[in-house]
Design a protein around this motif. Structure first.
Motif, short mmCIF file in Angstrom:
data_model
loop_
_atom_site.label_atom_id
_atom_site.label_comp_id
_atom_site.label_asym_id
_atom_site.label_seq_id
_atom_site.Cartn_x
_atom_site.Cartn_y
_atom_site.Cartn_z
N PRO A 149 -51.36 -10.47 13.03
CA PRO A 149 -51.72 -9.49 14.03
C PRO A 149 -50.72 -10.19 15.40
N ALA A 150 -50.93 -9.14 16.63
CA ALA A 150 -50.33 -9.70 17.79
C ALA A 150 -51.04 -10.47 18.25
N VAL A 151 -50.36 -11.50 18.93
CA VAL A 151 -51.21 -12.48 19.82
C VAL A 151 -50.55 -12.52 21.18
N PRO A 152 -50.96 -11.61 22.06
CA PRO A 152 -50.38 -11.47 23.42
C PRO A 152 -50.51 -12.81 24.26
N GLY A 153 -49.38 -13.31 24.88
CA GLY A 153 -49.46 -14.35 25.64
C GLY A 153 -49.14 -15.75 24.87
N ALA A 154 -48.47 -15.66 23.59
CA ALA A 154 -48.05 -16.71 22.89
C ALA A 154 -46.81 -16.53 22.15
N VAL A 155 -46.18 -17.68 21.82
CA VAL A 155 -44.80 -17.80 21.19
C VAL A 155 -45.11 -18.32 19.94
N GLY A 156 -44.85 -17.30 18.86
CA GLY A 156 -44.94 -17.98 17.35
C GLY A 156 -43.69 -18.66 16.86
N PHE A 157 -43.99 -19.22 16.06
CA PHE A 157 -42.74 -19.62 15.20
C PHE A 157 -42.99 -19.92 13.62
N ARG A 158 -41.85 -19.79 12.99
CA ARG A 158 -41.83 -19.86 11.60
C ARG A 158 -40.70 -21.05 11.21
N VAL A 159 -40.90 -22.08 10.33
CA VAL A 159 -39.97 -22.74 9.69
C VAL A 159 -39.95 -22.56 8.36
N VAL A 160 -38.86 -22.39 7.45
CA VAL A 160 -38.69 -22.41 6.10
C VAL A 160 -38.41 -23.85 5.68
N ARG B 43 -33.91 -12.30 6.33
CA ARG B 43 -34.19 -13.05 5.13
C ARG B 43 -33.90 -14.46 5.64
N LEU B 44 -34.80 -15.44 5.32
CA LEU B 44 -35.02 -16.66 5.96
C LEU B 44 -34.61 -17.71 4.54
N GLU B 45 -33.80 -18.68 4.78
CA GLU B 45 -33.41 -19.80 3.93
C GLU B 45 -33.81 -21.19 4.38
N PRO B 46 -33.92 -22.32 3.53
CA PRO B 46 -34.47 -23.57 3.76
C PRO B 46 -33.68 -24.04 5.15
N GLY B 47 -34.50 -24.50 6.01
CA GLY B 47 -34.00 -24.84 7.37
C GLY B 47 -33.75 -23.98 8.61
N ASP B 48 -34.12 -22.66 7.95
CA ASP B 48 -34.23 -21.64 9.13
C ASP B 48 -35.20 -21.86 9.91
N VAL B 49 -35.29 -21.07 11.50
CA VAL B 49 -36.31 -21.40 12.41
C VAL B 49 -36.49 -19.88 13.04
#
Length: 293
Positions: free
Chosen positions: A32-43, A59-65
């Protein structure tokens, strides 16, 4: 301290959070949306796809941020066809997927102060996609953070927030270095960068457009136009924002009297400072300090 570092230091609040999770295809999670936050995902291992709310799937590969700088809702999945469950990342999560290919992700979020939100963030797209393959410093931060999360030891609780800060710095640096519009250009434009550095270094100085232009080595009108074109607002508006943001930080983190804070941000009287602060934040500085605490 350079401008980007100061920008991040005034925006952050609370402690950043991060988890390593393992998924078995097919899987899909709706965040869900989280106002006031910076989310991140790393594969870390395997592949997956992030489906932003408004943008095309990535599309995300290993090492993608990926950074999600506006806290908007999104789906993370092994495939766009997988049905999504609504469940946030957590260290006690149960894998919602099946028995197929394995994907390991590092996910988390930075909490930001809405009052101190820098206009830089408004320039960022819904999703910032980076690869660590040609950015050894970003790759090193990811590897160190993954190691601390999967193999915690003495001092891990202190190391993880520092590594998350490092990850955010490197990611934003990469975005600035590869973007040629708006605030990304402002940080690298010699004239505008010199003016920004001066305002950040001495917020109490009685800056004028003319004095900032002289410091930047330009005449007044061309400087004002260049500054506005790159940052989206005139120089003195930014100066006021920085003064009020600095004052809010001092109110949150120190017990300094209001007249002392007023002097530190360029106001000769407590009354003038209180008036400007209330106009900016909608509440007097004393009440802001009490409510924040």
């Amino acid at each position: 301290m350079d401008v980007l570092s100061e920008v991040l230091s005034v925006m952050r609040t609370g402690r950043p959070r991060s988890f390593v999770e393992t998924w078995h295809a097919p899987w899909a999670l709706r965040f869900p949306a989280v106002p006031g936050a910076v989310g991140f995902r790393v594969v870390v291992r395997g592949t997956c796809v992030v489906l932003p709310h408004r943008s095309a799937p990535v599309r995300l590969e290993p090492g993608d941020v990926v950074l999600l700088p506006h806290g908007e809702g999104h789906v993370l999945a092994d495939s766009p066809a997988s049905a999504a469950n609504a469940r946030p990342c957590s260290p006690t999560a149960v894998d919602p997927g099946g028995t197929g290919a394995v994907t390991v992700t590092l996910c988390g979020a930075y909490e930001l102060s809405p009052a101190g939100m820098h206009p830089l963030l408004r320039d960022l797209p819904e999703i910032v996609h980076l690869t660590t393959h040609d950015r050894p410093e970003l790759k090193a931060a990811v590897e160190l953070l993954t190691g601390e999360l999967t193999r915690p030891g003495l001092g891990t609780d202190g190391v993880i927030p520092a590594l998350l800060d490092t990850l955010l710095h490197y990611a934003l640096r990469a975005w600035v270095e590869t973007t040629e519009t708006g605030w990304a250009t402002a940080f690298t434009d010699p004239a505008v960068a010199a003016a920004l550095a001066a305002m950040h270094r001495e917020p109490a100085h009685p800056w004028t457009v003319a004095s900032l232009a002289a410091l930047a080595g330009m005449s007044r009108a061309p400087f004002a136009k260049r500054f506005t074109d790159l940052t989206g607002g005139p120089p003195l508006r930014y100066l006021t924002w920085w003064r009020m943001t600095t004052a809010a930080r001092l109110l949150r983190t120190t017990d300094a009297p209001l007249n002392t804070i007023a002097g530190k941000v360029g106001y000769h009287s407590e009354f003038a400072f209180a008036t400007a602060f209330k106009r900016h934040y909608g509440t007097p500085p004393g009440k802001y300090r009490r409510s924040d605490r």
